[in-house]
Every structure is written in C-alpha cells, then in structure tokens.
Design an enzyme around this catalytic site. Structure first.
Site, PDB file in Angstrom:
ATOM      1  N   LYS A 184       0.015   5.326   8.460  1.00 32.13           N
ATOM      2  CA  LYS A 184       0.727   5.504   7.188  1.00 32.13           C
ATOM      3  C   LYS A 184      -0.264   5.554   6.044  1.00 32.13           C
ATOM      4  O   LYS A 184      -0.193   6.443   5.175  1.00 32.13           O
ATOM      5  CB  LYS A 184       1.736   4.359   6.992  1.00 32.13           C
ATOM      6  CG  LYS A 184       2.589   4.465   5.732  1.00 32.13           C
ATOM      7  CD  LYS A 184       2.017   3.666   4.552  1.00 32.13           C
ATOM      8  CE  LYS A 184       2.117   2.178   4.782  1.00 32.13           C
ATOM      9  NZ  LYS A 184       1.684   1.397   3.584  1.00 32.13           N
TER      10      LYS A 184
ATOM     11  N   THR B 160       0.862  -1.181   0.000  1.00 36.00           N
ATOM     12  CA  THR B 160       0.000   0.000   0.000  1.00 36.00           C
ATOM     13  C   THR B 160       0.901   1.235   0.000  1.00 36.00           C
ATOM     14  O   THR B 160       1.592   1.507   0.982  1.00 36.00           O
ATOM     15  CB  THR B 160      -0.921   0.019   1.224  1.00 36.00           C
ATOM     16  OG1 THR B 160      -1.785  -1.130   1.184  1.00 36.00           O
ATOM     17  CG2 THR B 160      -1.775   1.281   1.244  1.00 36.00           C
TER      18      THR B 160
ATOM     19  N   LYS C 161      -7.569   1.267  -2.851  1.00 39.62           N
ATOM     20  CA  LYS C 161      -7.164   0.897  -1.488  1.00 39.62           C
ATOM     21  C   LYS C 161      -7.367   2.073  -0.539  1.00 39.62           C
ATOM     22  O   LYS C 161      -7.736   1.890   0.636  1.00 39.62           O
ATOM     23  CB  LYS C 161      -5.694   0.456  -1.482  1.00 39.62           C
ATOM     24  CG  LYS C 161      -5.158   0.048  -0.099  1.00 39.62           C
ATOM     25  CD  LYS C 161      -5.935  -1.119   0.499  1.00 39.62           C
ATOM     26  CE  LYS C 161      -5.443  -1.468   1.917  1.00 39.62           C
ATOM     27  NZ  LYS C 161      -4.123  -2.107   1.933  1.00 39.62           N
TER      28      LYS C 161
END
Length: 290
Positions: A240, A97, A172
């Site tokens: 993150k 990701t 995502k």
C-alpha cells in the site's frame, strides 16, 4: 495535560493511545470495532466513544492511526466524522500513512471548519509504538505543529516538522523507498551467504558494524535466518505504501526503478501467502526460487 481523542486501535494506535494515558492526558478512544475500544478503555483507563464525532467532542487534540486514504476520510468527514465534533481551534493529528493528496484535501476541510490539521506519519513499527520511540515526520502549519509536538512526544523519540501540509507524508514516502531497496539488498546478501555455506549469524556479527550495517540487519537477520516472519510491518501494508510512492513519483517525475521492482517482489510474497508476513520476508521469495 490535554484532552485527547485517539481514532484507530490497531497494532500501532493501541500502544500510542496507551502512552498518552500514561503521560496523564485525558483520552477518549474510538475504533471501528467498538468492542475493542470498550475493552481498551476498561483495561487501561480513559473513555471510549461509538463514533469519531463523539470521541472528538471537546478534545484539544484528535489523533488518528487508521489504514488508508478511504479509512482516514471515513473518520474525519461526514456527520459522524471527527470534524463534525471538533471545537474551533482544536488540532487533528494524522499518524496514518496516506497520500499527500488526501492530506491536503483534509487540511483544507479542517481549515474551513476552523480546525488545524497536521500530517504526522510514523516509522518504527509495532515495537517502536510499544516502546514510545517512534520517528514522527510532520507537515502543516507551524503553530499547529508547535502545539502538538509536546503531545506526540508521549510516543515519539524523534518528532520534526518538514514543511507545509503534505510534507510529513512525502517524507514517509522517502522512508519507505529507502527501506524497500535496503531490505531487498539485505535479503540477497543473506541468501548468498546461505548458498555459500556461511553461517548468517556469524556473517552479520562481522559486517553489521561496517558500511553494510543497518537497523534491518541488526533487528531482522536472526528471524530471517530462522525463516520466521510472523511479526513486524506486514507486506500488505508495505505494498500500500509503495503504491503511494510510485503514484506520487508519476506525478512529480521522480525515477524509482528499484522501488517498482521491489514492489513486484512483494507481490510475489503475497502470492506465497505472505501478505501478513513481515517485510523481511523478501528472503523467503528468494528461497522459493531455488
């Protein structure tokens, strides 16, 4: 069967590489900690390599699942990066990701090297990786995706191309935005139940089949009730990911007030020492406030 390389043997990459071996693919693994790659190859079969370039040499597909933008660049670029070892026509599939910006950057680098690049971040957590039932959202050229899809099915239950390079990462981001608000809502609801003197398990047994039900409710309510968070997707990684979402929203003009707020709540959890706790630990923050 294909010749594959897998770069990154964390809680996700380790079982994903194992599913490739189980499906009969020839797999060479690389990990920043060489001893882990060597041990994995010895225990589960396949080969190991000391650099991404070495792992990628001769591979039809090179998969990666590392930490962040910089980690991804480090295994793709440079004299010892995967691109330096990949053959013309090979396909790089990135399960990390990361930002859509670094994805597009590496897509261009790959294209210049006559290599294809598919961004393919995953959802489903460690359990999904171990059970081979991940959801994989992809971006990139249609032909490259079509070639890679059967390989990804070794560990993916849902595999879908959403568009050109970067579309997988953007999808995502949608996933993480939805989870952030949902987990906060679930945490508040269960916290309210506790303060009202209700039994969390009994409450969830009644409401999980209705409109309030969710994967998080079904799979996390018991550990939330028990104040147990030493499992699942870590708060550090969620922050993150949410940082990527918020930075991208600043670029495209999307309004994400709830996401920004929940990101700060996760910052509070980090201050409690919960950087490695599961994301459902938002309820622990609420308990700490009273």
């Amino acid at each position: 069967m294909a010749k594959c390389a897998f770069l990154g043997l964390g809680v996700m990459g380790y079982p994903m590489a194992g599913h490739l071996v189980a499906q009969g693919h020839e797999v060479t693994v690389y990990n920043r900690t060489t001893a882990k790659a060597e041990a994995r190859a010895k225990e589960h079969g396949g080969k190991w390599a000391s650099t991404p370039r070495e792992a990628a040499m001769g591979a039809d597909f090179v998969m990666a699942c590392v930490g962040n933008d910089d980690d991804l660049r480090s295994v793709v670029l440079g004299d010892q990066g995967a691109l330096a070892g990949m053959s013309d026509g090979a396909i790089f599939v990135d399960h990390t990701t990361v930002s859509a910006a670094v994805t597009r950057e590496l897509y261009a680098e790959a294209k210049a090297a006559d290599v294809s690049f598919v961004d393919a971040p995953v959802s489903g957590g460690q359990a999904g990786a171990e059970n081979g039932v991940l959801s994989i959202m992809c971006g990139g050229d249609q032909a490259a995706y079509d070639a890679a899809e059967p390989i990804m099915q070794a560990y993916g239950r849902t595999v879908k191309r959403l568009g050109e390079s970067g579309a997988g990462q953007l999808t995502k981001m949608v996933n993480q935005i939805c989870i952030a608000g949902l987990v906060q809502g679930l945490s508040e609801g269960l916290h309210f139940a506790e303060k009202a003197g209700l039994d969390i398990r009994e409450v969830v047994d009644v409401i999980q089949g209705g409109a309030a039900g969710s994967w998080q409710m079904v799979n996390r309510h018991e550990t939330m009730a028990d104040d147990h968070f030493e499992h699942g997707f870590a708060v550090d990684w969620m922050r993150k990911d949410l940082g990527i979402c918020l930075n991208t929203a600043n670029e495209n003009g999307a309004s994400l007030p709830v996401t920004a707020l929940v990101d700060q709540f996760y910052k509070d959890v980090q201050k409690l020492g919960g950087g490695r706790w599961d994301t459902s630990s938002l309820i622990k923050r609420l308990r700490a406030l009273v």
